[in-house]
Write a protein that holds these residues in place. Structure first.
Motif, PDB file in Angstrom:
ATOM      1  N   SER A  41       0.822  -1.213   0.000  1.00 25.91           N
ATOM      2  CA  SER A  41       0.000   0.000   0.000  1.00 25.91           C
ATOM      3  C   SER A  41       0.854   1.260   0.000  1.00 25.91           C
ATOM      4  O   SER A  41       0.369   2.337  -0.360  1.00 25.91           O
ATOM      5  CB  SER A  41      -0.928   0.003   1.218  1.00 25.91           C
ATOM      6  OG  SER A  41      -0.177  -0.084   2.413  1.00 25.91           O
ATOM      7  N   LYS A  42       2.114   1.177   0.407  1.00 28.91           N
ATOM      8  CA  LYS A  42       3.006   2.328   0.431  1.00 28.91           C
ATOM      9  C   LYS A  42       4.335   1.949  -0.218  1.00 28.91           C
ATOM     10  O   LYS A  42       4.890   0.881   0.081  1.00 28.91           O
ATOM     11  CB  LYS A  42       3.236   2.809   1.860  1.00 28.91           C
ATOM     12  CG  LYS A  42       1.998   3.397   2.520  1.00 28.91           C
ATOM     13  CD  LYS A  42       2.311   3.917   3.913  1.00 28.91           C
ATOM     14  CE  LYS A  42       1.072   4.521   4.562  1.00 28.91           C
ATOM     15  NZ  LYS A  42       1.369   5.053   5.922  1.00 28.91           N
ATOM     16  N   LEU A  43       4.826   2.809  -1.111  1.00 28.32           N
ATOM     17  CA  LEU A  43       6.093   2.589  -1.789  1.00 28.32           C
ATOM     18  C   LEU A  43       6.942   3.851  -1.706  1.00 28.32           C
ATOM     19  O   LEU A  43       6.419   4.982  -1.757  1.00 28.32           O
ATOM     20  CB  LEU A  43       5.860   2.232  -3.261  1.00 28.32           C
ATOM     21  CG  LEU A  43       5.181   0.887  -3.566  1.00 28.32           C
ATOM     22  CD1 LEU A  43       4.861   0.809  -5.048  1.00 28.32           C
ATOM     23  CD2 LEU A  43       6.044  -0.276  -3.134  1.00 28.32           C
ATOM     24  N   THR A  44       8.266   3.674  -1.639  1.00 29.95           N
ATOM     25  CA  THR A  44       9.170   4.818  -1.707  1.00 29.95           C
ATOM     26  C   THR A  44       9.332   5.236  -3.163  1.00 29.95           C
ATOM     27  O   THR A  44       8.931   4.503  -4.090  1.00 29.95           O
ATOM     28  CB  THR A  44      10.539   4.442  -1.121  1.00 29.95           C
ATOM     29  OG1 THR A  44      11.134   3.433  -1.942  1.00 29.95           O
ATOM     30  CG2 THR A  44      10.397   3.920   0.316  1.00 29.95           C
ATOM     31  N   SER A  45       9.932   6.400  -3.388  1.00 27.57           N
ATOM     32  CA  SER A  45      10.155   6.883  -4.757  1.00 27.57           C
ATOM     33  C   SER A  45      11.037   5.920  -5.531  1.00 27.57           C
ATOM     34  O   SER A  45      10.801   5.648  -6.720  1.00 27.57           O
ATOM     35  CB  SER A  45      10.802   8.266  -4.717  1.00 27.57           C
ATOM     36  OG  SER A  45       9.942   9.196  -4.098  1.00 27.57           O
ATOM     37  N   GLU A  46      12.029   5.393  -4.856  1.00 26.10           N
ATOM     38  CA  GLU A  46      12.931   4.452  -5.513  1.00 26.10           C
ATOM     39  C   GLU A  46      12.193   3.187  -5.935  1.00 26.10           C
ATOM     40  O   GLU A  46      12.379   2.669  -7.038  1.00 26.10           O
ATOM     41  CB  GLU A  46      14.093   4.116  -4.576  1.00 26.10           C
ATOM     42  CG  GLU A  46      15.119   3.169  -5.192  1.00 26.10           C
ATOM     43  CD  GLU A  46      16.232   2.832  -4.224  1.00 26.10           C
ATOM     44  OE1 GLU A  46      17.135   2.067  -4.617  1.00 26.10           O
ATOM     45  OE2 GLU A  46      16.198   3.313  -3.064  1.00 26.10           O
ATOM     46  N   GLN A  47      11.328   2.695  -5.047  1.00 24.10           N
ATOM     47  CA  GLN A  47      10.578   1.480  -5.363  1.00 24.10           C
ATOM     48  C   GLN A  47       9.617   1.714  -6.528  1.00 24.10           C
ATOM     49  O   GLN A  47       9.437   0.844  -7.377  1.00 24.10           O
ATOM     50  CB  GLN A  47       9.805   1.020  -4.113  1.00 24.10           C
ATOM     51  CG  GLN A  47      10.707   0.467  -3.015  1.00 24.10           C
ATOM     52  CD  GLN A  47       9.956   0.269  -1.716  1.00 24.10           C
ATOM     53  OE1 GLN A  47       8.925   0.910  -1.467  1.00 24.10           O
ATOM     54  NE2 GLN A  47      10.483  -0.613  -0.865  1.00 24.10           N
ATOM     55  N   LYS A  48       9.016   2.895  -6.546  1.00 26.05           N
ATOM     56  CA  LYS A  48       8.109   3.205  -7.645  1.00 26.05           C
ATOM     57  C   LYS A  48       8.839   3.242  -8.982  1.00 26.05           C
ATOM     58  O   LYS A  48       8.337   2.754 -10.002  1.00 26.05           O
ATOM     59  CB  LYS A  48       7.418   4.543  -7.384  1.00 26.05           C
ATOM     60  CG  LYS A  48       6.424   4.519  -6.238  1.00 26.05           C
ATOM     61  CD  LYS A  48       5.813   5.881  -6.017  1.00 26.05           C
ATOM     62  CE  LYS A  48       4.833   5.860  -4.846  1.00 26.05           C
ATOM     63  NZ  LYS A  48       4.250   7.193  -4.602  1.00 26.05           N
ATOM     64  N   GLU A  49      10.042   3.859  -8.984  1.00 27.58           N
ATOM     65  CA  GLU A  49      10.813   3.930 -10.213  1.00 27.58           C
ATOM     66  C   GLU A  49      11.232   2.542 -10.686  1.00 27.58           C
ATOM     67  O   GLU A  49      11.217   2.237 -11.882  1.00 27.58           O
ATOM     68  CB  GLU A  49      12.049   4.814 -10.003  1.00 27.58           C
ATOM     69  CG  GLU A  49      11.736   6.291  -9.908  1.00 27.58           C
ATOM     70  CD  GLU A  49      11.040   6.798 -11.152  1.00 27.58           C
ATOM     71  OE1 GLU A  49      11.437   6.431 -12.272  1.00 27.58           O
ATOM     72  OE2 GLU A  49      10.059   7.559 -11.007  1.00 27.58           O
ATOM     73  N   LEU A  50      11.582   1.692  -9.747  1.00 32.84           N
ATOM     74  CA  LEU A  50      11.968   0.325 -10.100  1.00 32.84           C
ATOM     75  C   LEU A  50      10.791  -0.440 -10.705  1.00 32.84           C
ATOM     76  O   LEU A  50      10.944  -1.168 -11.692  1.00 32.84           O
ATOM     77  CB  LEU A  50      12.502  -0.411  -8.872  1.00 32.84           C
ATOM     78  CG  LEU A  50      13.863   0.052  -8.349  1.00 32.84           C
ATOM     79  CD1 LEU A  50      14.178  -0.631  -7.022  1.00 32.84           C
ATOM     80  CD2 LEU A  50      14.959  -0.253  -9.383  1.00 32.84           C
ATOM     81  N   LEU A  51       9.603  -0.251 -10.117  1.00 32.43           N
ATOM     82  CA  LEU A  51       8.422  -0.932 -10.649  1.00 32.43           C
ATOM     83  C   LEU A  51       8.060  -0.378 -12.029  1.00 32.43           C
ATOM     84  O   LEU A  51       7.597  -1.109 -12.902  1.00 32.43           O
ATOM     85  CB  LEU A  51       7.236  -0.772  -9.692  1.00 32.43           C
ATOM     86  CG  LEU A  51       7.228  -1.700  -8.479  1.00 32.43           C
ATOM     87  CD1 LEU A  51       6.049  -1.385  -7.576  1.00 32.43           C
ATOM     88  CD2 LEU A  51       7.158  -3.166  -8.909  1.00 32.43           C
TER      89      LEU A  51
END
Length: 384
Positions: A340-350
């Motif tokens: 339900s919550k992602l960091t900016s880095e995780q979002k970019e990776l996805l």
């Protein structure tokens, strides 16, 4: 006169070749339809009921039916056919007891003068899900009856003894005969003097007041077998009501209530649950931790495992009552968890992962901090 009576077979609506069971079934239907209790104040129904009962009394008796088939109604007139005549009397409660059981208030009752086992008593107990699976020992505190130590269950004062009831002759039941619509009828009832015991106690025990037993608060151990299910009962022999006329004591039935479990659900001897796995575990495969009643286990999932995949853990269910070495299975539904919550880095990776899967470049989902603040101000009507 015989000529005024209808044919008995016609009254019951059966053929002359009808079997005994067919005659009984036909009479049951007619009697229920016209019984006076079902038609209060209806004289016509009362007459038809009496007519049907008379027909059944003849046709249900092999010898009387043979005479009727040969001589008709004349077989039961005084001096007719040499049959010695027939008067519609007798114990109609026997007929009703055979046909209707409790329909007419209890059916036929026979004298019972022998030992009679005492009634069972009931209690309840609540246990956890795990206790139901593996079994446990519980202690119950109940009001239980036990034999009076002073009179040893006789109810009589020490040095005296009970006497045979003069009203029923020790039978415990008395027979009442009375005139009814159908002639003389008999009914069997519990003797009012001895209350069915067949004995009269002149000098009662001072401790139990003639009862023969005392009620005491007692603690008893209850063994809960492994595999017991919600609503099932455990029988503890000899802890119920005292028997009559020397009969054995009844039993105590302890009904088990099993509390709900936050994770597991049970169906017979199988257990059902869900287990989470990450997107990476589902895509790449690996070990998923699954909770069972025996503790956590690691289950290896294959790469590309989809959400709602069901797996079976053999022998991880509930032990059977007959053999605790034999157990059911545990069925687990694997569910992919979406963070339900992602960091900016995780979002970019996805985002990069998605681009590699689809071949399409995605716009950044991140907005500069100042732009985001400005958008919120415009939305609420404030200055940019």
């Amino acid at each position: 006169m015989a000529e005024s009576k209808r044919d008995y077979y016609e009254v019951l609506g059966v053929s002359k070749t009808a079997t005994e069971d067919e005659i009984k079934k036909a009479y049951r239907q007619v009697a229920k339809k016209y019984h006076p209790d079902m038609n209060p104040g209806d004289k016509e129904a009362e007459a038809k009921f009496k007519e049907a009962s008379e027909a059944y009394a003849i046709l249900s008796d092999t010898e009387k039916r043979r005479q009727y088939d040969q001589f008709g109604h004349a077989a039961f007139e005084q001096g007719g056919g040499g049959a010695g005549g027939f008067e519609f009397t007798g114990d109609m409660s026997d007929i009703f007891g055979d046909l209707f059981g409790d329909f007419f208030g209890g059916g036929r009752r026979r004298a019972n003068t022998g030992p009679m086992k005492g009634a069972n008593t009931r209690a309840g107990i609540r246990i956890t899900f795990e206790e139901a699976v593996f079994g446990t020992e519980k202690e119950l505190e109940l009001n239980l009856k036990e034999e009076c130590a002073t009179c040893h269950g006789s109810g009589a004062k020490p040095g005296s003894s009970s006497e045979t009831c003069s009203k029923c002759g020790g039978q415990g039941q008395v027979v009442f005969t009375q005139q009814s619509l159908f002639g003389m009828t008999r009914s069997v009832q519990t003797c009012p003097d001895c209350r069915g015991t067949g004995k009269i106690i002149r000098e009662k025990c001072l401790d139990c007041h003639g009862a023969g037993y005392l009620t005491k608060r007692k603690k008893i151990q209850v063994t809960i077998p492994a595999g017991i299910d919600n609503g099932q009962s455990i029988r503890i022999r000899g802890k119920g009501e005292p028997g009559e006329r020397g009969g054995e004591w009844g039993d105590l039935l302890v009904e088990v209530s099993v509390s709900r479990h936050p994770i597991f659900q049970r169906q017979e001897y199988d257990i059902y649950s869900t287990a989470p796995m990450s997107f990476a575990q589902a895509a790449l495969g690996g070990d998923v931790r699954i909770s069972t009643v025996d503790g956590d286990v690691l289950y290896s999932v294959a790469p590309g495992t989809q959400t709602d995949t069901k797996v079976r853990l053999r022998g991880k269910g509930v032990p059977t009552l007959r053999n605790k070495q034999v157990r059911g299975d545990h069925y687990v539904t694997l569910v992919v968890q979406v963070p339900s919550k992602l960091t900016s880095e995780q979002k970019e990776l996805l985002k990069k992962f998605d681009e590699s899967m689809t071949g399409e470049k995605k716009e950044s989902t991140e907005r500069p901090e100042k732009e985001e603040k400005s958008r919120k101000k415009n939305f609420f009507g404030k200055d940019k």
